[in-house]
Design an enzyme around this catalytic site. Structure first.
Site, PDB file in Angstrom:
ATOM      1  N   ARG A 295       0.826  -1.201   0.000  1.00  0.00           N
ATOM      2  CA  ARG A 295       0.000   0.000   0.000  1.00  0.00           C
ATOM      3  C   ARG A 295       0.871   1.267   0.000  1.00  0.00           C
ATOM      4  O   ARG A 295       0.861   2.038   0.962  1.00  0.00           O
ATOM      5  CB  ARG A 295      -0.919   0.036   1.228  1.00  0.00           C
ATOM      6  CG  ARG A 295      -1.810  -1.174   1.428  1.00  0.00           C
ATOM      7  CD  ARG A 295      -2.781  -0.927   2.609  1.00  0.00           C
ATOM      8  NE  ARG A 295      -2.110  -0.457   3.807  1.00  0.00           N
ATOM      9  CZ  ARG A 295      -1.667  -1.244   4.789  1.00  0.00           C
ATOM     10  NH1 ARG A 295      -1.811  -2.556   4.727  1.00  0.00           N
ATOM     11  NH2 ARG A 295      -1.075  -0.707   5.848  1.00  0.00           N
ATOM     12  N   TYR A 341       5.410  40.524   9.980  1.00  0.00           N
ATOM     13  CA  TYR A 341       4.930  40.662  11.353  1.00  0.00           C
ATOM     14  C   TYR A 341       6.029  40.422  12.383  1.00  0.00           C
ATOM     15  O   TYR A 341       6.789  39.458  12.289  1.00  0.00           O
ATOM     16  CB  TYR A 341       3.790  39.689  11.611  1.00  0.00           C
ATOM     17  CG  TYR A 341       2.507  40.050  10.900  1.00  0.00           C
ATOM     18  CD1 TYR A 341       1.791  41.184  11.267  1.00  0.00           C
ATOM     19  CD2 TYR A 341       2.033  39.275   9.866  1.00  0.00           C
ATOM     20  CE1 TYR A 341       0.626  41.531  10.615  1.00  0.00           C
ATOM     21  CE2 TYR A 341       0.857  39.606   9.200  1.00  0.00           C
ATOM     22  CZ  TYR A 341       0.150  40.747   9.582  1.00  0.00           C
ATOM     23  OH  TYR A 341      -0.997  41.081   8.935  1.00  0.00           O
TER      24      TYR A 341
END
Length: 455
Positions: A295, A341
């Site tokens: 998988r 910022y």
């Protein structure tokens, strides 16, 4: 590095929104096909035009058809994720070779790790995968609704899911507890069709699946339902905890526990089609864990599941996603200029700042502030200051740049650009997260031809 919570304006420019493009082999009038490295003969990427774009190619008489006076095509996206379907097919083919006699399930959960579930699923099947895997039932039903064929497993299920719709659509389902067997039986009764079930054993991950003390009860309940004709147990499966650390002793312990669980299922009269345990890392490094089916997830997308051991090219893989943006602003600033910022970055001298219109709302990790790498004008630069919701800044020094210039955040490395693994290191995370978190307002375009059924 940690960053304080800065207040940011949340006004979003009109025109954002999910945009996914069609996959084509040819190209419409006015759009030229461009070769893609490793993709074979001419393939093309065609993006959906933005609302209000003027139709028609660039004219030859000095007029601007769908192009503005800055040379940019009207409707050109401010950013895009280009997905190479040829790379997906090649990666899956490579994984099929590695898997030997085991079949390959291409895991396309989370919108195929951000690459686009339907086109990637079709490309994976074209590359040799015979199964597809997703987490949630809704993901599975969406693939079926799109007409994607093949065996399809969904494993992260809850009592509130639409089990009847999944059974009716031929979606194979996971059960790690007796309640899930009962839900499958009710669904089978409702649609008059046997459910296809994979029993999940807990072998050491400490997550889903029936623990050793509960396994026999789960097996017995499934065997009774199978004998009554309500379902068929087609798989027994589990998941490895540390396959990305090849040689770790837990892998051998989990293998032994898994074999024991499969033996219990067989002694109860069950005859599953497949036993499956391997993720990408085990597919590539642990052949004794291949069983009947593997998988792979991350490796399908060309990224290394064992980055400390080998990179994509060393594993025979090619990264399929390239994330780019176009500079929104370029300006010269003096020494000592605070940037973004909190002014956590200040310019050391007079320099040029470039504004990249991607931010954490698009999936650029804020934890990569001051560190995330990009390629611009043939050189790598780092994020300067804090990544904002919609944008970040790059200190370009004296490099020549202009609004509209392409910035490459990550890709396969053909032009010296960073990879997703470089961003993962900058953000102290894994490459799975980097590609999967790229948001819906970043359009996906596709190159490398189309898989069968895309037209």
């Amino acid at each position: 590095m940690s960053f304080g919570m800065a207040r940011e304006a949340e006004n979003v420019e009109a025109g954002y929104g999910a945009a996914v493009t069609a996959v084509v082999d040819g190209h419409p009038p006015g759009v030229s096909a461009r070769p893609v490295p490793g993709a074979g003969p001419a393939s093309s990427a065609v993006s959906a035009p933005a609302a209000g774009a003027v139709a028609g190619p660039h004219s030859q008489d000095g007029q601007y058809g769908q192009y503005g006076q800055d040379g940019q095509q009207a409707g050109t996206p401010h950013a895009q994720a280009r997905i190479d379907l040829a790379a997906i097919r090649a990666n899956v083919s490579r994984l099929c070779d590695t898997a030997g006699s085991a079949e390959v399930m291409a895991v396309v959960k989370a919108d195929a790790y951000g690459h686009g579930a339907v086109p990637v699923a079709r490309a994976a099947l074209a590359g040799g995968a015979t199964w597809l895997g997703v987490a949630g039932m809704r993901e599975a039903l969406a693939l079926r609704a799109a007409g994607v064929p093949g065996r399809l497993l969904a494993w992260l299920l809850t009592p509130g899911d639409d089990w009847s719709a999944a059974v009716s659509a031929g979606v194979e389902l996971s059960a790690g507890a007796p309640w899930a067997v009962r839900a499958a039986v009710r669904a089978a009764q409702a649609v008059d069709r046997p459910a296809l079930l994979h029993l999940e054993a807990e072998t050491g991950l400490g997550r889903g699946g029936a623990a050793a003390g509960d396994w026999q009860t789960l097996v017995d309940s499934a065997a009774s339902a199978e004998a009554a004709g309500y379902l068929r147990v087609v798989g027994v499966w589990s998941h490895l905890a540390r396959a990305d650390e090849p040689g770790h002793p837990s892998c051998a312990r989990q293998l032994e526990t898994f074999r024991h669980a499969a033996g219990i299922a067989r002694r109860a009269g069950l005859a599953p089609d497949v036993l499956h345990l391997s993720n990408s890392a085990a597919t590539l490094t642990l052949p004794e864990a291949h069983f009947d089916l593997v998988r792979p997830g991350l490796a399908v997308y060309g990224l290394s599941p064992v980055p400390d051991l080998a990179g994509p090219s060393e594993l025979g893989l090619r990264p399929a996603m390239t994330l780019t943006a176009r500079l929104a602003s370029v300006k010269r600033v003096p020494a000592g200029q605070g940037v973004s910022y909190g002014h956590r970055y200040r310019t050391a001298r007079e320099t040029t700042l470039g504004l990249v219109p991607l931010g954490y709302a698009d999936g650029v990790p804020r934890h990569a502030s001051q560190a995330g790498p990009v390629l611009l004008a043939g050189r790598q630069h780092s994020v300067a200051g804090t990544v904002c919701m919609d944008q970040f800044v790059v200190d370009l020094g004296d490099a020549s740049a202009a609004p509209g210039d392409e910035v490459v955040l990550f890709g396969p490395g053909d032009r010296g650009e960073p990879g997703a693994a470089d961003w993962a290191r900058a953000a102290h995370t894994i490459s799975h997260e980097i590609v999967t978190r790229i948001g819906a307002r970043v359009p996906r375009t596709y190159t490398g031809g189309s898989a069968p059924g895309d037209h």
